[in-house]
Enzyme design. Structure first.
Site, short mmCIF file in Angstrom:
data_model
loop_
_atom_site.label_atom_id
_atom_site.label_comp_id
_atom_site.label_asym_id
_atom_site.label_seq_id
_atom_site.Cartn_x
_atom_site.Cartn_y
_atom_site.Cartn_z
N HIS A 227 -11.15 -8.82 9.11
CA HIS A 227 -10.73 -9.99 9.04
C HIS A 227 -10.29 -10.91 10.27
CE1 HIS A 227 -6.21 -9.39 9.37
NE2 HIS A 227 -6.58 -8.03 9.21
N ASP A 242 -3.95 -6.66 14.76
CA ASP A 242 -4.28 -7.09 13.28
C ASP A 242 -4.81 -8.68 13.14
OD1 ASP A 242 -4.34 -7.03 10.54
OD2 ASP A 242 -2.18 -6.93 10.34
N GLU A 276 -7.71 -12.78 4.61
CA GLU A 276 -7.18 -11.33 4.14
C GLU A 276 -5.57 -11.07 4.18
OE1 GLU A 276 -5.91 -7.15 5.05
OE2 GLU A 276 -5.68 -8.77 5.98
N GLU A 277 -5.01 -11.63 5.01
CA GLU A 277 -3.56 -11.52 5.04
C GLU A 277 -2.92 -12.13 3.90
OE1 GLU A 277 -2.53 -9.59 7.04
OE2 GLU A 277 -3.11 -9.61 8.94
N ASP A 304 -10.19 -2.77 10.70
CA ASP A 304 -8.91 -3.61 10.58
C ASP A 304 -7.85 -2.69 11.32
OD1 ASP A 304 -6.76 -5.06 10.17
OD2 ASP A 304 -6.97 -5.01 7.79
N HIS A 383 1.93 -8.36 12.11
CA HIS A 383 2.56 -9.59 11.54
C HIS A 383 3.77 -10.06 12.44
CE1 HIS A 383 0.85 -7.66 7.71
NE2 HIS A 383 -0.12 -8.13 8.63
N1 BES Z 1 -4.24 -4.62 8.65
C1 BES Z 1 -3.55 -4.69 7.56
C2 BES Z 1 -3.51 -3.29 6.69
C3 BES Z 1 -3.02 -2.11 7.28
C4 BES Z 1 -1.78 -2.20 7.82
C5 BES Z 1 -3.79 -1.14 7.24
C6 BES Z 1 -1.18 -0.80 8.22
C7 BES Z 1 -3.35 0.00 7.74
C8 BES Z 1 -2.16 0.26 8.39
C9 BES Z 1 -3.71 -5.82 6.68
O1 BES Z 1 -4.05 -6.76 7.35
C10 BES Z 1 -2.73 -6.10 5.72
O2 BES Z 1 -1.57 -6.74 6.52
N2 BES Z 1 -2.57 -6.02 4.37
C11 BES Z 1 -1.66 -6.25 3.70
C12 BES Z 1 -2.07 -6.21 2.33
C13 BES Z 1 -3.00 -7.37 1.78
C14 BES Z 1 -3.56 -7.36 0.39
C15 BES Z 1 -2.16 -8.62 2.07
C16 BES Z 1 -0.48 -5.01 3.65
O3 BES Z 1 -0.76 -3.82 4.17
O4 BES Z 1 0.50 -5.31 3.22
ZN ZN Z 2 -2.35 -7.67 8.33
#
Ligand code: BES
Ligand code: ZN
Length: 419
Positions: A227, A242, A276-277, A304, A383
């Site tokens: 993303h 990220d 994605e976020e 990612d 984040h």
């Molecule tokens: N990069 C993260 C996902 C992630 C975080 C993978 C830590 C492995 C370890 C991704 O950008 C993210 O923040 N995903 C969200 C979920 C998404 C469906 C909004 C999350 O992890 O809460």
């Molecule tokens: Zn993220």
């Protein structure tokens, strides 16, 4: 009736505590020519999220003075609820605060789509027929030999230099356009390679797709993606790890492929996903597009977060085993062993649909994601305004390992030759 309740309980748009929140309805007004004025203000969407996240989200809603509707469906610990678009950001923050990023949610346009997603479709036969072999070292090693740390670092620096890459923000749109230009420039010597925008009707930020057409098996598609958007609780979201890092890891593979004059048998698509976020929204549309157009996607690699290595970690890569394809994961582990340059791998799980690979999995395609660490020992700064490359020693050494992995994945799954 839930719909009415949600509309009544939705926050007035000017109430948002975060500046970005206020921009969402404005951007939608400009971008949704078909939506009615009222609809464009704050649309109803459907999300799926872990059942254990329902209570914290309900608490956060209560604090904001919003009511949370009961789930329309709950299956295998995942629930579906209706929300307003303006509430997504708050939900994302609750997930990160309460679960230390270990509970995500996925956004859908309709209740039907959301409920169907709780039961992933079975794999299409083409995915089951792929044979995973490792016998294309000449091409892979050419590409690996051209990968450089300054190359990876420059992409991270460029992308994380945008104040935010939030999916509705102008700078988020600018970053996506800049990525397309970067890829087009890298591939300028190859008239067969295209770098295009994939636009999304409901928000401003496009996804970006670079295609290297296959020679003899052009209808079979290998995808490498990550993303391009970012998020944070404030207005500054550098998202260096990220996920500028994942984009940078495979941008370096594009550079190496062009440098080696790589001509794959299968078509290779490199994709930077928008949004994605806020619930895997860009990748969900792209995976659905491939499914609906009967595209034969034989394998998907997601990158990612590739550049943060916790000093105490003895491993370099976590192979995520949930929401991914087991057979392709075995292939990926072999790729890492063969081409990773001696790096150490472990298995890990997200526990939920944590990134864009899940969008492909949900459409029945084989997807895998090698992560920068095991999920529980990853980057604590994501984040936030502090997700910068300085947390990684201001270098891209770790992300470069994922360039090797992606080069191996492409060269062995799409096969083909280099000069
Ligand atoms: N990069 C993260 C996902 C992630 C975080 C993978 C830590 C492995 C370890 C991704 O950008 C993210 O923040 N995903 C969200 C979920 C998404 C469906 C909004 C999350 O992890 O809460
Ligand atoms: Zn993220």
């Amino acid at each position: 009736m839930r719909l009415a309740a949600v509309i009544r309980d939705a926050p007035p748009t000017q109430q948002g505590a975060l500046p970005m929140k206020r921009l969402i309805p404005f951007a939608l007004m400009l971008l949704s020519p078909t939506a009615s004025f009222a609809g464009a203000e704050d649309r109803e969407l459907w999300i799926s999220l872990g059942a254990d996240a329902m209570e914290p989200v309900a608490e956060a809603f209560a604090k904001e003075g919003w009511k949370m509707p009961p789930p329309s469906l709950t299956k295998k610990e995942v629930s579906v609820i209706a929300v307003r678009e303006s509430q997504l950001e708050r939900i994302a923050h609750v997930m990160h605060e309460k679960f230390n990023r270990c509970a995500g949610f996925v956004t859908f346009e309709t209740q039907d789509e959301a409920e169907k997603s709780l039961v992933p479709e079975p794999l299409a036969p083409t995915q089951e027929l792929v044979t995973y072999t490792i016998d294309n070292a000449t091409a892979v090693n050419c590409m690996i030999g051209r990968l450089t740390e300054p190359g990876v670092r420059s992409t991270i620096t460029t992308l994380s230099g945008y104040t935010t890459r939030y999916y509705t923000h102008t700078t988020g749109v600018n970053a996506a356009n800049a990525l397309r230009t970067l890829w087009a420039n890298i591939a300028a010597s190859r008239s067969d390679i295209t770098a295009e925008l994939f636009t999304h009707a409901a928000w401003a930020q496009p996804s970006v797709v670079l295609t290297i057409p296959g020679s003899t098996l052009a209808s079979e598609i290998v995808v490498v993606g990550g993303h391009l958007d970012s998020i944070s609780s404030g207005s500054v979201a550098p998202g260096a790890d990220d996920n500028a890092s994942g984009i940078a890891s495979f941008t370096e593979v594009i550079r190496a492929a062009v440098s080696c004059n790589y001509r794959p048998l299968r078509t290779v698509k490199f994709i930077g996903y928008a949004a994605e976020e806020v619930g895997l929204r860009g990748s969900k549309e792209i995976a659905a597009w491939h499914k609906n157009n009967n595209k034969n996607v034989v394998g998907v690699l997601q990158l990612d977060m590739t550049n943060y290595k916790r000093p105490t970690n003895t491993h370099d890569v976590g192979v995520v085993t949930d929401y991914t394809n087991a057979a392709q994961n075995t292939f990926l582990r072999n790729i890492i062993t063969t081409y990773g340059g001696g790096i150490v791998q472990r298995d890990t799980t997200c526990g939920y649909a944590c990134s864009d690979h899940a969008s492909w999995t949900n459409q029945g395609f084989a997807a895998s994601i090698p992560h920068e660490s095991t999920v529980s020992s990853g980057n604590p700064y994501i984040h936030t305004v502090n997700d910068t490359i300085s947390q990684s020693g201001s270098n891209a050494n770790h992300a470069l390992k994922f360039s090797r992995i992606a080069a191996g994945f492409v060269g062995e799954l799409a096969k083909g030759v280099t000069n």
